[in-house]
Design a protein around this motif. Structure first.
Motif, PDB file in Angstrom:
ATOM      1  N   UNK A   1       0.798  -1.224   0.000  1.00  0.00           N
ATOM      2  CA  UNK A   1       0.000   0.000   0.000  1.00  0.00           C
ATOM      3  C   UNK A   1       0.840   1.289   0.000  1.00  0.00           C
ATOM      4  N   UNK A   2       1.848   1.416   0.885  1.00  0.00           N
ATOM      5  CA  UNK A   2       2.560   2.703   0.902  1.00  0.00           C
ATOM      6  C   UNK A   2       3.220   3.047  -0.432  1.00  0.00           C
ATOM      7  N   UNK A   3       3.806   2.046  -1.112  1.00  0.00           N
ATOM      8  CA  UNK A   3       4.493   2.374  -2.372  1.00  0.00           C
ATOM      9  C   UNK A   3       3.480   2.726  -3.457  1.00  0.00           C
ATOM     10  N   UNK A   4       2.314   2.089  -3.417  1.00  0.00           N
ATOM     11  CA  UNK A   4       1.282   2.401  -4.415  1.00  0.00           C
ATOM     12  C   UNK A   4       0.767   3.822  -4.172  1.00  0.00           C
TER      13      UNK A   4
ATOM     14  N   UNK B   1      14.252   8.316   6.944  1.00  0.00           N
ATOM     15  CA  UNK B   1      14.770   7.081   6.352  1.00  0.00           C
ATOM     16  C   UNK B   1      15.268   7.370   4.946  1.00  0.00           C
ATOM     17  N   UNK B   2      16.272   6.602   4.495  1.00  0.00           N
ATOM     18  CA  UNK B   2      16.753   6.815   3.127  1.00  0.00           C
ATOM     19  C   UNK B   2      15.733   6.341   2.097  1.00  0.00           C
ATOM     20  N   UNK B   3      15.512   7.183   1.100  1.00  0.00           N
ATOM     21  CA  UNK B   3      14.587   6.816   0.016  1.00  0.00           C
ATOM     22  C   UNK B   3      14.870   7.751  -1.155  1.00  0.00           C
ATOM     23  N   UNK B   4      14.862   7.207  -2.355  1.00  0.00           N
ATOM     24  CA  UNK B   4      14.884   8.100  -3.511  1.00  0.00           C
ATOM     25  C   UNK B   4      13.912   7.583  -4.552  1.00  0.00           C
TER      26      UNK B   4
ATOM     27  N   UNK C   1      18.280  -3.569  -2.767  1.00  0.00           N
ATOM     28  CA  UNK C   1      17.581  -4.456  -1.822  1.00  0.00           C
ATOM     29  C   UNK C   1      16.399  -3.748  -1.161  1.00  0.00           C
ATOM     30  N   UNK C   2      16.593  -2.459  -0.848  1.00  0.00           N
ATOM     31  CA  UNK C   2      15.553  -1.748  -0.093  1.00  0.00           C
ATOM     32  C   UNK C   2      14.622  -0.931  -0.991  1.00  0.00           C
ATOM     33  N   UNK C   3      14.656  -1.226  -2.307  1.00  0.00           N
ATOM     34  CA  UNK C   3      13.801  -0.492  -3.245  1.00  0.00           C
ATOM     35  C   UNK C   3      12.350  -0.436  -2.753  1.00  0.00           C
ATOM     36  N   UNK C   4      11.838   0.769  -2.575  1.00  0.00           N
ATOM     37  CA  UNK C   4      10.425   0.957  -2.209  1.00  0.00           C
ATOM     38  C   UNK C   4      10.096   0.484  -0.802  1.00  0.00           C
ATOM     39  N   UNK C   5      11.049   0.575   0.095  1.00  0.00           N
ATOM     40  CA  UNK C   5      10.832   0.119   1.477  1.00  0.00           C
ATOM     41  C   UNK C   5       9.551   0.725   2.072  1.00  0.00           C
TER      42      UNK C   5
ATOM     43  N   UNK D   1       8.442   1.296   5.087  1.00  0.00           N
ATOM     44  CA  UNK D   1       8.582   2.302   6.153  1.00  0.00           C
ATOM     45  C   UNK D   1       8.950   3.657   5.549  1.00  0.00           C
ATOM     46  N   UNK D   2       9.907   3.636   4.622  1.00  0.00           N
ATOM     47  CA  UNK D   2      10.336   4.905   4.017  1.00  0.00           C
ATOM     48  C   UNK D   2       9.187   5.528   3.214  1.00  0.00           C
ATOM     49  N   UNK D   3       8.445   4.684   2.490  1.00  0.00           N
ATOM     50  CA  UNK D   3       7.307   5.224   1.709  1.00  0.00           C
ATOM     51  C   UNK D   3       6.246   5.789   2.650  1.00  0.00           C
ATOM     52  N   UNK D   4       6.015   5.106   3.767  1.00  0.00           N
ATOM     53  CA  UNK D   4       5.020   5.599   4.737  1.00  0.00           C
ATOM     54  C   UNK D   4       5.466   6.936   5.317  1.00  0.00           C
ATOM     55  N   UNK D   5       6.771   7.063   5.613  1.00  0.00           N
ATOM     56  CA  UNK D   5       7.282   8.340   6.122  1.00  0.00           C
ATOM     57  C   UNK D   5       7.050   9.436   5.081  1.00  0.00           C
ATOM     58  N   UNK D   6       7.306   9.112   3.812  1.00  0.00           N
ATOM     59  CA  UNK D   6       7.121  10.116   2.753  1.00  0.00           C
ATOM     60  C   UNK D   6       5.657  10.548   2.664  1.00  0.00           C
TER      61      UNK D   6
END
Ligand SMILES: Cc1ncc(COP(=O)(O)O)c(C=O)c1O
Length: 446
Positions: free
Chosen positions: A97-100, A298-301, A327-331, A333-338
């Motif tokens: 859900x978060x990444x979508x 969290x790291x995310x790009x 490995x952490x593509x679309x994590x 937690x990071x997407x939820x933070x965003x």
């Protein structure tokens, strides 16, 4: 202790232990411990608190990531909620859900011009992704020769080898020159180059001719131009007019070249609009976000791509896909933070309130703006910068050291001092920031 401000067992030897075991980034380790190493125990809002209990105003948002202020409660809560259901899952063959929601939301924010989101871990990985995507997309279209890139003089796009190829900062590149595939470097549109009677727009129109000439001659081998829209950050807070970006867009269309907008530092409202490109009224083909998008949690790009580029990779053969992953593509937690950061920006009208905050800090910094030793005092959105005319030796270290004594975290870029503070500042915090900056500079320049 309500917010964990002071650690349970302060240790007097954190600095020694760090120097014994940690290789710090972008640091000449030999200069420690004369150059202070500050051990941070906790943070809240714009404040960092050291293990010695001293508070420091984080005037540079900890390398420009801390967008709202440290440990913003809405982001903390969103992460707690996310931890209760899904920590991490790989993004190949699975989704969540978060990444979508994040991908849909960012697409909406570009009016669906940039309809697909690809995920990386940090700014440099986003640049690697964008340059690979661009060259690969041209291959798909039958233009395999288009494999070169263009960047602006003084540009910075990260420190992995591909990203260094589109950087024009010798200090970062020089030891690795033999490993790097160089890009074409064109003169930038730094507004400080204005001749008498010229404004920033005129500089942009004059300088873009260099790019036009290069594309006229070499567009058959050029895949993309990479730019930091409106402000070239690490190169010295080089401000330029949005007209330059409009011209880049037109030239890229004319010569069939992609435009990659690196909004890693200038995105997320830093220049006043959520995307810096909005101020030029044009969209790139690929847009990179990172740093502030998770509010520094969290790291995310993210690389946002036009659907035309995405569709070029749809094929019966796996080899024609974009075979890139981390490995952490679309994590989750990071997407939820965003998503939580975007909620705060939207619901609290942060960007419009930033205009008042910026006006107050600019007024407070007047003693600096009018100091005869200061040149080119400039501000856009929540970025302030100025140059010291004849800086004392070791200026940036002196400012760092003196700032710490005044309870302020500053790291000038050579003789350019800049501020990129968290957005959510009270009036008292703005005044405290201004006063600490003035006191620090007065001491260093005395
Ligand atoms: C414009 C720009 N691009 C890319 C990067 C690289 O980001 P990261 O340090 O997360 O790799 C930075 C970092 O400062 C940046 O300012």
């Amino acid at each position: 202790m309500t917010s964990g401000i002071v650690p349970a067992t302060p240790s007097p030897d954190w600095v020694e232990r760090s120097l014994a075991a940690v290789w710090h980034p972008c640091t000449q380790m030999k200069w420690h411990p004369e150059l202070p190493l500050v051990s941070i125990a906790s943070a809240a809002g714009p404040w960092l608190t050291g293990h010695d209990g001293k508070r420091y105003f984080d005037a540079i948002g900890s390398w420009w990531v801390c967008l709202l202020g440290h440990r913003h409660p809405a982001v903390v809560q969103a992460l707690r909620d996310q931890l209760d259901c899904l920590d991490h899952v790989m993004l190949a063959g699975l989704t969540h859900q978060p990444v979508i929601e994040l991908s849909e939301r960012l697409s909406r924010m570009t009016g669906h011009v940039l309809g697909h989101a690809f995920y990386g871990s940090d700014g440099a990985s986003a640049i690697e992704i964008a340059i690979k995507m661009s060259a690969h997309a041209w291959q798909h279209r039958g233009y395999a020769k288009k494999q070169s890139f263009v960047c602006l003089a003084g540009s910075y796009h990260g420190e992995t080898l591909g990203a260094l190829g589109v950087c024009d900062l010798p200090g970062f590149r020089q030891p690795y020159e033999g490993l790097i595939r160089p890009a074409y470097v064109v003169p930038n549109a730094d507004a400080r180059q204005a001749e008498p009677g010229e404004d920033a727009r005129a500089v942009a129109l004059r300088q873009v001719r260099h790019l036009a000439a290069l594309l006229e001659e070499r567009s058959d081998e050029i895949a993309a131009i990479v730019t930091e829209p409106l402000v070239q950050g690490a190169g010295g807070m080089i401000f330029y007019d949005p007209e330059y970006l409009r011209q880049v867009r037109a030239l890229c269309d004319r010569y069939a070249v992609h435009w990659i907008a690196d909004e890693i530092a200038v995105g997320c409202g830093r220049t006043g609009s959520f995307f810096a490109c909005e101020q030029a009224g044009v969209w790139p083909d690929l847009l990179c976000l990172s740093k502030g998008i998770t509010g520094g949690f969290l790291p995310l790009s993210i690389v946002l791509s036009r659907d035309e580029i995405y569709r070029l990779f749809l094929h019966d053969s796996a080899a024609k896909a974009f075979l890139h992953s981390h490995s952490y593509t679309g994590n989750p937690l990071a997407c939820r933070a965003a998503l939580a950061v975007l909620d705060v920006l939207d619901n609290d009208g942060v960007l419009s309130r930033n205009r008042l905050r910026a006006a107050r800090l600019t007024a407070r910094l007047q003693p600096i703006a009018s100091d005869a030793r200061v040149r080119h005092f400039r501000q856009i959105g929540m970025i302030w910068a100025w140059d010291i005319d004849i800086p004392p030796a070791d200026f940036s270290h002196q400012v760092f050291r003196t700032g710490l004594r005044h309870g302020l975290l500053l790291r000038p870029l050579g003789s350019t001092v800049y501020l990129m503070p968290p957005y959510l500042l009270s009036e008292d915090e703005i005044d405290a920031l201004g006063d600490r900056v003035i006191a620090t500079l007065q001491e260093v320049l005395a």
